[in-house]
Design a protein around this motif. Structure first.
Motif, PDB file in Angstrom:
ATOM      1  N   VAL A  39      -4.246  -2.223   6.511  1.00  0.00           N
ATOM      2  CA  VAL A  39      -5.479  -1.750   6.973  1.00  0.00           C
ATOM      3  C   VAL A  39      -5.272  -0.137   6.848  1.00  0.00           C
ATOM      4  O   VAL A  39      -4.480   0.222   7.138  1.00  0.00           O
ATOM      5  CB  VAL A  39      -6.069  -2.122   8.062  1.00  0.00           C
ATOM      6  N   ILE A  40      -6.214   0.345   6.017  1.00  0.00           N
ATOM      7  CA  ILE A  40      -6.361   1.795   5.876  1.00  0.00           C
ATOM      8  C   ILE A  40      -7.369   2.523   6.536  1.00  0.00           C
ATOM      9  O   ILE A  40      -8.482   1.957   6.529  1.00  0.00           O
ATOM     10  CB  ILE A  40      -6.042   2.528   4.289  1.00  0.00           C
ATOM     11  N   GLU A  86      -7.845  -5.708   3.646  1.00  0.00           N
ATOM     12  CA  GLU A  86      -7.594  -6.728   2.752  1.00  0.00           C
ATOM     13  C   GLU A  86      -6.922  -5.988   1.352  1.00  0.00           C
ATOM     14  O   GLU A  86      -7.476  -4.968   0.741  1.00  0.00           O
ATOM     15  CB  GLU A  86      -9.014  -7.327   2.096  1.00  0.00           C
ATOM     16  N   SER A  87      -5.436  -6.314   1.302  1.00  0.00           N
ATOM     17  CA  SER A  87      -4.799  -5.686   0.209  1.00  0.00           C
ATOM     18  C   SER A  87      -5.417  -5.406  -1.101  1.00  0.00           C
ATOM     19  O   SER A  87      -5.318  -4.178  -1.539  1.00  0.00           O
ATOM     20  CB  SER A  87      -3.416  -6.447  -0.084  1.00  0.00           C
ATOM     21  N   ALA A  88      -5.918  -6.138  -1.669  1.00  0.00           N
ATOM     22  CA  ALA A  88      -6.287  -6.239  -3.228  1.00  0.00           C
ATOM     23  C   ALA A  88      -7.522  -5.161  -2.857  1.00  0.00           C
ATOM     24  O   ALA A  88      -7.622  -4.390  -3.893  1.00  0.00           O
ATOM     25  CB  ALA A  88      -6.850  -7.481  -3.681  1.00  0.00           C
ATOM     26  N   VAL A  89      -8.260  -5.179  -2.002  1.00  0.00           N
ATOM     27  CA  VAL A  89      -9.394  -4.047  -1.876  1.00  0.00           C
ATOM     28  C   VAL A  89      -8.992  -2.960  -1.646  1.00  0.00           C
ATOM     29  O   VAL A  89      -9.604  -1.825  -2.245  1.00  0.00           O
ATOM     30  CB  VAL A  89     -10.579  -4.773  -0.654  1.00  0.00           C
ATOM     31  N   ILE A  90      -7.930  -2.791  -0.697  1.00  0.00           N
ATOM     32  CA  ILE A  90      -7.432  -1.466  -0.490  1.00  0.00           C
ATOM     33  C   ILE A  90      -6.909  -0.634  -1.792  1.00  0.00           C
ATOM     34  O   ILE A  90      -7.279   0.593  -2.082  1.00  0.00           O
ATOM     35  CB  ILE A  90      -6.407  -1.616   0.518  1.00  0.00           C
ATOM     36  N   ILE A  91      -6.296  -1.547  -2.483  1.00  0.00           N
ATOM     37  CA  ILE A  91      -5.406  -0.965  -3.992  1.00  0.00           C
ATOM     38  C   ILE A  91      -6.714  -0.787  -4.892  1.00  0.00           C
ATOM     39  O   ILE A  91      -6.693   0.427  -5.407  1.00  0.00           O
ATOM     40  CB  ILE A  91      -4.758  -2.248  -4.420  1.00  0.00           C
ATOM     41  N   GLU A  92      -7.951  -1.365  -4.992  1.00  0.00           N
ATOM     42  CA  GLU A  92      -8.837  -0.986  -5.715  1.00  0.00           C
ATOM     43  C   GLU A  92      -9.517   0.130  -5.337  1.00  0.00           C
ATOM     44  O   GLU A  92      -9.986   1.078  -5.891  1.00  0.00           O
ATOM     45  CB  GLU A  92      -9.862  -2.291  -5.898  1.00  0.00           C
ATOM     46  N   TYR A  93      -9.744   0.201  -3.906  1.00  0.00           N
ATOM     47  CA  TYR A  93     -10.462   1.389  -3.353  1.00  0.00           C
ATOM     48  C   TYR A  93      -9.556   2.702  -3.698  1.00  0.00           C
ATOM     49  O   TYR A  93     -10.441   3.915  -4.102  1.00  0.00           O
ATOM     50  CB  TYR A  93     -10.847   1.178  -1.952  1.00  0.00           C
ATOM     51  N   LEU A  94      -8.155   2.610  -3.350  1.00  0.00           N
ATOM     52  CA  LEU A  94      -7.538   3.805  -3.763  1.00  0.00           C
ATOM     53  C   LEU A  94      -7.634   4.260  -5.249  1.00  0.00           C
ATOM     54  O   LEU A  94      -7.561   5.476  -5.667  1.00  0.00           O
ATOM     55  CB  LEU A  94      -5.926   3.558  -3.152  1.00  0.00           C
ATOM     56  N   LEU A  95      -7.485   3.012  -5.942  1.00  0.00           N
ATOM     57  CA  LEU A  95      -7.524   3.734  -7.350  1.00  0.00           C
ATOM     58  C   LEU A  95      -8.956   4.047  -8.013  1.00  0.00           C
ATOM     59  O   LEU A  95      -8.973   5.100  -8.600  1.00  0.00           O
ATOM     60  CB  LEU A  95      -7.275   2.288  -8.282  1.00  0.00           C
ATOM     61  N   ILE A 127       0.817  -1.246   0.100  1.00  0.00           N
ATOM     62  CA  ILE A 127       0.042   0.030  -0.007  1.00  0.00           C
ATOM     63  C   ILE A 127       0.910   1.340  -0.116  1.00  0.00           C
ATOM     64  O   ILE A 127       0.621   2.117  -0.667  1.00  0.00           O
ATOM     65  CB  ILE A 127      -0.824  -0.050   1.258  1.00  0.00           C
ATOM     66  N   LEU A 128       1.862   1.195   0.701  1.00  0.00           N
ATOM     67  CA  LEU A 128       2.994   2.158   0.765  1.00  0.00           C
ATOM     68  C   LEU A 128       3.410   2.673  -0.652  1.00  0.00           C
ATOM     69  O   LEU A 128       3.463   3.775  -1.071  1.00  0.00           O
ATOM     70  CB  LEU A 128       4.176   2.182   1.566  1.00  0.00           C
ATOM     71  N   TRP A 129       3.887   1.467  -1.246  1.00  0.00           N
ATOM     72  CA  TRP A 129       4.448   1.494  -2.777  1.00  0.00           C
ATOM     73  C   TRP A 129       3.361   2.115  -3.807  1.00  0.00           C
ATOM     74  O   TRP A 129       3.579   3.120  -4.265  1.00  0.00           O
ATOM     75  CB  TRP A 129       4.906   0.255  -3.425  1.00  0.00           C
ATOM     76  N   LEU A 130       2.080   1.565  -3.579  1.00  0.00           N
ATOM     77  CA  LEU A 130       1.021   2.196  -4.457  1.00  0.00           C
ATOM     78  C   LEU A 130       0.784   3.661  -4.270  1.00  0.00           C
ATOM     79  O   LEU A 130       0.548   4.564  -4.906  1.00  0.00           O
ATOM     80  CB  LEU A 130      -0.287   1.598  -3.898  1.00  0.00           C
ATOM     81  N   LEU A 131       0.712   4.144  -2.954  1.00  0.00           N
ATOM     82  CA  LEU A 131       0.483   5.722  -2.370  1.00  0.00           C
ATOM     83  C   LEU A 131       1.895   6.523  -3.078  1.00  0.00           C
ATOM     84  O   LEU A 131       1.511   7.654  -3.415  1.00  0.00           O
ATOM     85  CB  LEU A 131       0.222   5.551  -1.005  1.00  0.00           C
ATOM     86  N   TRP A 139      -3.831 -11.319 -12.006  1.00  0.00           N
ATOM     87  CA  TRP A 139      -2.566 -11.332 -11.169  1.00  0.00           C
ATOM     88  C   TRP A 139      -2.778 -10.450  -9.830  1.00  0.00           C
ATOM     89  O   TRP A 139      -2.410 -10.867  -8.752  1.00  0.00           O
ATOM     90  CB  TRP A 139      -1.510 -10.665 -11.749  1.00  0.00           C
ATOM     91  N   LEU A 140      -3.850  -9.597  -9.768  1.00  0.00           N
ATOM     92  CA  LEU A 140      -4.270  -8.883  -8.547  1.00  0.00           C
ATOM     93  C   LEU A 140      -4.817  -9.917  -7.444  1.00  0.00           C
ATOM     94  O   LEU A 140      -4.418 -10.181  -6.435  1.00  0.00           O
ATOM     95  CB  LEU A 140      -5.321  -7.788  -8.922  1.00  0.00           C
ATOM     96  N   HIS A 141      -5.532 -10.921  -8.040  1.00  0.00           N
ATOM     97  CA  HIS A 141      -6.158 -11.991  -7.127  1.00  0.00           C
ATOM     98  C   HIS A 141      -5.101 -13.207  -7.035  1.00  0.00           C
ATOM     99  O   HIS A 141      -5.363 -13.926  -5.908  1.00  0.00           O
ATOM    100  CB  HIS A 141      -7.327 -12.586  -7.609  1.00  0.00           C
ATOM    101  N   PHE A 142      -4.448 -13.496  -7.882  1.00  0.00           N
ATOM    102  CA  PHE A 142      -3.555 -14.401  -7.799  1.00  0.00           C
ATOM    103  C   PHE A 142      -2.416 -14.686  -6.437  1.00  0.00           C
ATOM    104  O   PHE A 142      -2.360 -15.489  -5.951  1.00  0.00           O
ATOM    105  CB  PHE A 142      -2.752 -14.523  -9.308  1.00  0.00           C
ATOM    106  N   ALA A 143      -2.011 -13.247  -6.194  1.00  0.00           N
ATOM    107  CA  ALA A 143      -1.098 -13.247  -5.188  1.00  0.00           C
ATOM    108  C   ALA A 143      -1.574 -13.576  -3.866  1.00  0.00           C
ATOM    109  O   ALA A 143      -1.115 -14.613  -3.253  1.00  0.00           O
ATOM    110  CB  ALA A 143      -0.917 -11.613  -5.056  1.00  0.00           C
ATOM    111  N   GLU A 144      -2.878 -13.350  -3.433  1.00  0.00           N
ATOM    112  CA  GLU A 144      -3.311 -13.654  -2.215  1.00  0.00           C
ATOM    113  C   GLU A 144      -4.266 -15.168  -2.438  1.00  0.00           C
ATOM    114  O   GLU A 144      -4.127 -15.875  -1.448  1.00  0.00           O
ATOM    115  CB  GLU A 144      -4.268 -12.717  -1.423  1.00  0.00           C
ATOM    116  N   GLY A 145      -4.712 -15.268  -3.644  1.00  0.00           N
ATOM    117  CA  GLY A 145      -5.501 -16.411  -3.863  1.00  0.00           C
ATOM    118  C   GLY A 145      -4.730 -17.612  -3.835  1.00  0.00           C
ATOM    119  O   GLY A 145      -5.029 -18.748  -3.424  1.00  0.00           O
TER     120      GLY A 145
END
Ligand SMILES: N[C@@H](CCC(=O)N[C@@H](CS)C(=O)NCC(=O)O)C(=O)O
Length: 223
Positions: A55-56, A65-74, A15-19, A97-103
Motif C-alpha cells: 500500500v502506498i 493493490e499491486s497492479a493498481v499501485i503500478i498503474e497509478y505510479l505510471l 513496488i520498490l523495484w518499480l520505483l 500479464w499485469l492481471h495474470f499475476a494476481e488473477g
C-alpha cells in the motif's frame, strides 16, 4: 512524497523495484511480519482497512493493490516509461500479464502455502491424520497440476519473448516478479524450464532490482 508501506518479504517488493527503475524518490516504512503467524502487524490497518501490503500513500491519496499501485505510479510519474503505447499488441500483452499475476497465479500459490501449513502445522492429534490427508490430496489433485500447467505455459511464452510484453522490460515484468520468485523458489518445479530460469536470472541481474532488495530486505519465499 511517495511513501511505501512495505511489509517485509512480500509482494510489496514489486513496488520498490518499480520505483527504483523509475528512479523516483520515496520513503520506505518497514513493517515486520508476526514470526508465528507470518501475518502483517495491526499497524498496517491504520494505513488501509485491510492491512495488506503493498500500500502506498502519495499526499492525501492512499493506493492499495499491486497492479493498481503500478498503474497509478505510471500514470502520475511514468512519463511513458515501462508501459507500451496503448492499443498496440505489446500493450495487450502487458495488460494480460499485469492481471495474470494476481488473477491466475497467486490464488494457487497462496492455496499451496495454506495447505502446506495444514500438513505441517500444529493441530489436535485426533484430527491430524485426516486433515493432513485432505491437505495432501488437495495439493496433489488440484493445486500442483495447476501450478505445473502455469509454469509450462510461462516457459513457452518466455521462449518467444525476452520480457513479458516483448523486447522491452515493462511493469508487467515487475508485477510478475513476485510470481517468478515464488516459482523459482521451488527448484524441482522449474528445473525442466530453461526459459523460466533464464528469465529469473535476467530479472535478478537488473541493478534496480538489486537496489530494491537492498532497501526492502531479502525475499525468502520458501518460508
Ligand atoms: N492482491 C493483493 C494482495 C495483497 C496481499 O495479500 N499481501 C500480502 C503480502 S504478500 C499481505 O499483506 N499479507 C499479510 C496478511 O495477510 O496479514 C495485491 O497484489 O496487492
Amino acid at each position: 512524497m511517495i511513501v511505501v508501506h512495505h511489509l517485509e518479504n512480500s509482494r510489496s517488493q514489486r513496488i520498490l523495484w518499480l520505483l527504483e527503475e523509475l528512479a523516483l524518490p520515496y520513503e520506505l516504512r518497514l513493517y515486520r511480519r508476526d514470526p508465528e503467524t507470518m501475518l502483517a502487524p495491526a499497524a498496517l490497518r491504520a494505513v488501509h482497512p485491510l492491512g495488506k501490503s503493498p500500500v502506498i500513500s502519495d499526499g492525501e491519496r492512499v493506493v492499495a493493490e499491486s497492479a493498481v499501485i503500478i498503474e497509478y505510479l505510471l500514470d502520475h510519474y511514468g512519463e511513458g516509461r515501462l508501459r507500451p503505447a496503448p492499443a498496440t499488441p505489446a500493450y495487450d500483452d502487458y495488460r494480460y500479464w499485469l492481471h495474470f499475476a494476481e488473477g491466475s497465479v497467486m490464488p494457487y500459490l497462496v492455496m499451496k502455502l495454506v495447505f502446506r501449513k495444514v500438513e505441517t502445522g500444529p493441530m489436535p492429534f485426533f484430527v491430524r491424520p485426516i486433515a493432513r490427508r485432505i491437505a495432501a490430496e488437495v495439493g496433489r489433485q488440484f493445486i500442483d497440476p495447476n501450478v505445473q500447467q502455469i509454469v509450462a505455459y510461462i516457459d513457452v511464452w518466455l521462449q518467444q519473448h525476452r520480457w513479458f510484453a516483448g523486447e522491452e522490460l515493462s511493469a508487467a515484468d515487475i508485477q510478475m516478479s513476485f510470481v517468478m520468485e515464488a516459482l523459482a523458489s521451488q527448484e524441482a518445479l522449474c528445473a525442466p524450464y530453461p526459459a523460466v530460469q533464464a528469465y529469473v536470472q535476467a530479472m535478478r541481474a537488473r541493478p534496480a532490482y538489486q537496489r530494491a532488495l537492498q532497501r526492502g530486505g531479502p525475499l525468502d519465499l520458501q518460508r
